[in-house]
Structures are given as structure tokens and as C-alpha cells.
Design an enzyme around this catalytic site. Structure first.
Site, PDB file in Angstrom:
ATOM      1  N   HIS A 114      -8.785  -5.820 -11.168  1.00 36.16           N
ATOM      2  CA  HIS A 114      -9.413  -5.061 -10.062  1.00 36.16           C
ATOM      3  C   HIS A 114     -10.830  -5.470  -9.894  1.00 36.16           C
ATOM      4  CE1 HIS A 114      -9.992  -0.530  -8.462  1.00 36.16           C
ATOM      5  NE2 HIS A 114     -10.494  -1.434  -7.848  1.00 36.16           N
ATOM      6  N   HIS A 121     -12.598  -6.923  -5.927  1.00 40.16           N
ATOM      7  CA  HIS A 121     -12.591  -7.312  -4.733  1.00 40.16           C
ATOM      8  C   HIS A 121     -13.419  -8.769  -4.492  1.00 40.16           C
ATOM      9  CE1 HIS A 121     -10.670  -3.334  -3.481  1.00 40.16           C
ATOM     10  NE2 HIS A 121     -11.314  -2.983  -4.741  1.00 40.16           N
ATOM     11  N   HIS A 156      -4.903   1.763  -4.641  1.00 36.79           N
ATOM     12  CA  HIS A 156      -6.100   2.478  -5.168  1.00 36.79           C
ATOM     13  C   HIS A 156      -5.833   3.984  -5.024  1.00 36.79           C
ATOM     14  CE1 HIS A 156      -8.362  -1.014  -4.854  1.00 36.79           C
ATOM     15  NE2 HIS A 156      -9.480  -0.590  -5.084  1.00 36.79           N
ATOM     16  N   GLU A 173      -9.236   7.816  -7.034  1.00 29.53           N
ATOM     17  CA  GLU A 173     -10.908   7.283  -7.262  1.00 29.53           C
ATOM     18  C   GLU A 173     -11.547   8.729  -6.755  1.00 29.53           C
ATOM     19  OE1 GLU A 173     -12.092   4.025  -4.725  1.00 29.53           O
ATOM     20  OE2 GLU A 173     -13.694   3.852  -5.913  1.00 29.53           O
ATOM     21  N   ASP A 184     -14.372  -3.951 -10.094  1.00 25.75           N
ATOM     22  CA  ASP A 184     -14.339  -3.616  -8.710  1.00 25.75           C
ATOM     23  C   ASP A 184     -15.218  -4.552  -7.927  1.00 25.75           C
ATOM     24  OD1 ASP A 184     -13.105  -1.928  -6.904  1.00 25.75           O
ATOM     25  OD2 ASP A 184     -14.282  -0.007  -7.555  1.00 25.75           O
ATOM     26  N   ASP A 185     -16.511  -4.052  -7.548  1.00 24.17           N
ATOM     27  CA  ASP A 185     -17.271  -5.005  -6.754  1.00 24.17           C
ATOM     28  C   ASP A 185     -18.640  -5.178  -7.525  1.00 24.17           C
ATOM     29  OD1 ASP A 185     -15.885  -4.338  -4.220  1.00 24.17           O
ATOM     30  OD2 ASP A 185     -15.931  -2.374  -5.152  1.00 24.17           O
TER      31      ASP A 185
HETATM   32  N1  HPA Z   1     -12.468   1.583  -3.398  1.00 27.16           N
HETATM   33  C1  HPA Z   1     -11.846   1.796  -2.179  1.00 27.16           C
HETATM   34  N2  HPA Z   1     -12.128   0.464  -1.684  1.00 27.16           N
HETATM   35  C2  HPA Z   1     -12.562  -0.508  -2.062  1.00 27.16           C
HETATM   36  C3  HPA Z   1     -13.286  -0.212  -3.337  1.00 27.16           C
HETATM   37  C4  HPA Z   1     -13.140   0.905  -4.012  1.00 27.16           C
HETATM   38  O1  HPA Z   1     -13.688   1.122  -5.209  1.00 27.16           O
HETATM   39  N3  HPA Z   1     -13.870  -1.383  -3.256  1.00 27.16           N
HETATM   40  C5  HPA Z   1     -13.779  -2.286  -2.272  1.00 27.16           C
HETATM   41  N4  HPA Z   1     -12.955  -1.789  -1.636  1.00 27.16           N
HETATM   42 ZN    ZN Z   2     -11.294  -1.290  -5.957  1.00 27.23          ZN
END
Ligand code: HPA
Ligand code: ZN
Length: 340
Positions: free
Chosen positions: A19, A21, A199, A202, A280-281
Site C-alpha cells: 500500500h 502511492h 480504499h 479509512e 501509504d504516502d
Molecule cells: N486515502 C485515500 N486516497 C489516498 C490516500 C489515502 O490514504 N493516499 C493517497 N491517496
Molecule cells: Zn492509500
């Protein structure tokens, strides 16, 4: 185990990243370098000022900055450099397999060709495999705040590159954009043989996870934190061993949780869920895979056995071929058994 021991143990533990991006791996230093070479002025005078803007109260506040950062990516070389820098990071952290999301609409909507984006990424993935020995898969995400029609167009644009893309996912602003909005797109993607994930849960409710399973027919849930609100849903996720790709530092930075010690990963594992930990990021949330493992281990109290299980789960939940998956699980077990 001391913190130093834990750090060393995690450092060399083989892991799969499932996971991440690619646009979220865009480090400020690279952002400035690429902006300059493309003759684009960033709204921030320097790296330090930009980094100070990385304070978010929710997912949307993060996404607003994340899309601005991605705007400086123009050429195939930019996407290559972005991806190559990430793969070097994987190599440093004993991430031996990475399944990477990209958001084509973030780029095609501002006039960058799909071909430019995917060729740059693909060239880096091939080089990463050849030079660093990292296996990878590429996953295309639809931006859920955009229309179904735009997602359909994106699916059509991907057709010439079908063999380079293992699956499709759903990201961006969750609340108000339930999985049901993309049922027809996912139906078509399924017919075309893509692996499916989304996703869900969250910021959105457990019902979005339910929709992702029942309407989109996903085989993996990204995040999924909110499943714990629905015992019947948990039971089904356990029975079917649907992976949940958790991202603790992301959850902390986006205020999905109040404190890292509140992260539900241990509760999820104890209930038999196939939970995994990812980044994630990482350029925005203060850590790649190893920082996510370490900080969560310290905050929640995860011992070596739980970390071993998380690493095993990361391979179980991957789209690796069965023989390689089994091989990596064996190597994780060997590593843990041999560890002093
Ligand atoms: N959630 C939704 N979209 C996203 C995320 C996330 O954590 N990171 C990058 N795009
Ligand atoms: Zn994500």
C-alpha cells in the site's frame, strides 16, 4: 528487546510493501529539483517551508497538498526518477517486493499523457528488478471524487498497457464517494481480468467496506480500520482471509487515530484478520515501511513474533506467484529463527 535490537531486527526482515502511492513517495527535495528542471515555480520558497505545511487534520487536507505536489511531474523522466528513488528506498529497507499504486487521472486531467506516466514508471520498475532485485506490481487507482465516466475513460486508456497493470483500486476523498459509485467500472475491470481492491473504511464507515466486497468484488481492502465497528463484517473478513493493508503513520497524520498507541493492528491480528502494515504516502507521513513497523511496534507493543507474522502476512496478501510467495515466507521464518 531494546529499541536498537528492534530497529536492527526490522531493518533486515524481508517485507512486501502493498500500500504505497507513487505520488506519495515524492520527497520535497526531488519536488524542488523536478520543478526547477521543468521551469515550474512551487508556492513554497524552500524544502523546510514546504515540510512545515505537512500538517493535516483529515484526509482532504492532505489530498489538497498531495495533488499540488504531483503537478510538477510532467515528463517520462520525472516519473522514472520518482519511481527509481522509491525503489532505492525499498532496497535500503529490505522491502523485497512492492505493489505500487499510481493515479493516472491526477496527471491526465492536467494534460500529461497516460503513456508518459506509465512508461516512466515501468522503465524504473524494470530497472529496479534488474539492478536491485526488487519484484514489483503496478496497480492503477481511480480517483473516487471524480466521475464514473472519468474512471471508465481511464480504464479504456489503460487497455494498451494491460499486461503492465496487475489490478485496479479506488483512492482519494472517501466520504461521500462510496464504492457503489464505481460498480460498473469494477464490473468491466473484472471482465478484463484485473485484480480488484479499494480504499475503504479509512474515514468512511464499515458499510463502505461491505460495499467494496459485495458490489466491487474486491479481494483486498486498503486501510479497512472501520471494519471493527461491524462484528459480522469482521467475521466474514476473517473467514475469507481478505487482507487489510493498514498504514499506521498515515492514520496518525490524518487523524484517523488520536495516538499511535490507539492503532488497531494488534486487535485485528488477535481476531484473526489478515492485517499487514504499509506506508501509504511516506514522503508526507514521516516514514517508509521500517518506520511504520518500528514506531507501531513501540507504541502498540508488538514483539518479534507479531512482527514476523506481519511480514509473513505481507507476502500472503501479495500478488506474487505462489512459488515466490512461499519462498519469501520461508525466508522470513528462517531469518526469525536465526535471529539472536
Ligand atoms: N486515502 C485515500 N486516497 C489516498 C490516500 C489515502 O490514504 N493516499 C493517497 N491517496
Ligand atoms: Zn492509500
Amino acid at each position: 528487546m531494546s529499541n536498537d535490537d528492534l530497529t536492527a531486527f526490522i531493518q533486515h526482515l524481508p517485507k512486501a510493501e502493498l500500500h504505497v502511492h507513487i505520488e506519495g513517495t515524492f520527497e520535497p527535495e526531488w519536488m524542488f529539483r523536478i520543478a526547477e528542471r521543468n521551469g515550474i515555480a512551487l508556492d513554497f520558497p524552500d524544502v523546510e517551508t514546504l515540510k512545515r505545511a505537512y500538517r493535516f487534520n483529515n484526509l482532504q487536507e492532505f489530498l489538497d497538498i498531495y495533488y499540488i505536489g504531483a503537478n510538477v511531474l510532467i515528463t517520462e523522466e520525472d516519473f522514472y526518477d520518482l519511481t527509481m528513488a522509491y525503489l532505492r528506498k525499498c532496497h535500503e529497507q529490505t522491502v523485497v517486493h512492492a505493489e505500487i499504486f499510481f493515479d493516472p487521472q491526477t496527471h491526465t486531467d492536467r494534460g500529461v499523457a497516460f503513456d508518459t506516466v506509465i512508461r516512466g514508471i515501468r522503465r524504473a520498475l524494470e530497472e529496479g528488478e534488474r539492478r536491485l532485485g526488487i519484484t514489483t506490481r503496478l496497480i492503477m487507482c481511480f480517483l473516487r471524487h471524480l466521475t464514473e465516466e472519468s474512471a471508465m475513460e481511464t480504464l479504456a486508456q489503460a487497455r494498451p498497457y494491460r499486461e503492465w497493470i496487475i489490478g485496479v483500486g479506488l483512492d482519494s476523498s472517501e466520504l461521500g464517494h462510496p464504492p457503489s459509485k464505481f460498480q460498473r467500472v469494477f464490473d468491466l475491470a473484472r471482465q478484463e481480468g484485473y485484480a480488484l481492491m479499494a480504499h475503504a473504511g479509512e474515514e468512511g464507515p464499515a458499510s463502505y467496506i461491505r460495499e467494496a466486497l459485495d458490489l466491487l468484488h474486491v479481494s483486498r481492502i486498503d486501510h479497512g480500520n472501520r471494519c471493527l465497528d461491524d462484528p459480522a463484517l469482521v467475521e466474514e473478513l476473517v473467514a475469507r482471509q481478505i487482507p487489510l493493508t493498514l498504514c499506521p503513520l498515515s492514520n496518525l497524520e490524518l487523524k484517523v487515530i488520536r495516538d499511535l498507541s490507539d492503532h488497531p493492528v494488534k486487535i485485528m491480528l488477535d481476531r484473526g484478520l489478515l492485517a499487514t502494515i504499509h506506508s501509504d504516502d511516506p514522503a508526507y507521513f514521516g516514514g517508509y515501511m521500517n518506520e511504520n513497523y518500528l514506531q507501531t511496534a513501540l507504541a502498540v507493543g508488538l514483539d518479534r513474533e507479531v512482527l514476523r507474522r506481519l511480514a509473513v502476512n505481507s507476502f500472503k496478501a501479495s500478488f506474487l506467484a505462489d512459488d515466490l510467495r512461499e519462498e519469501w515466507i520461508r525466508r522470513v521464518d528462517q531469518y526469525c529463527e536465526a535471529y539472536p
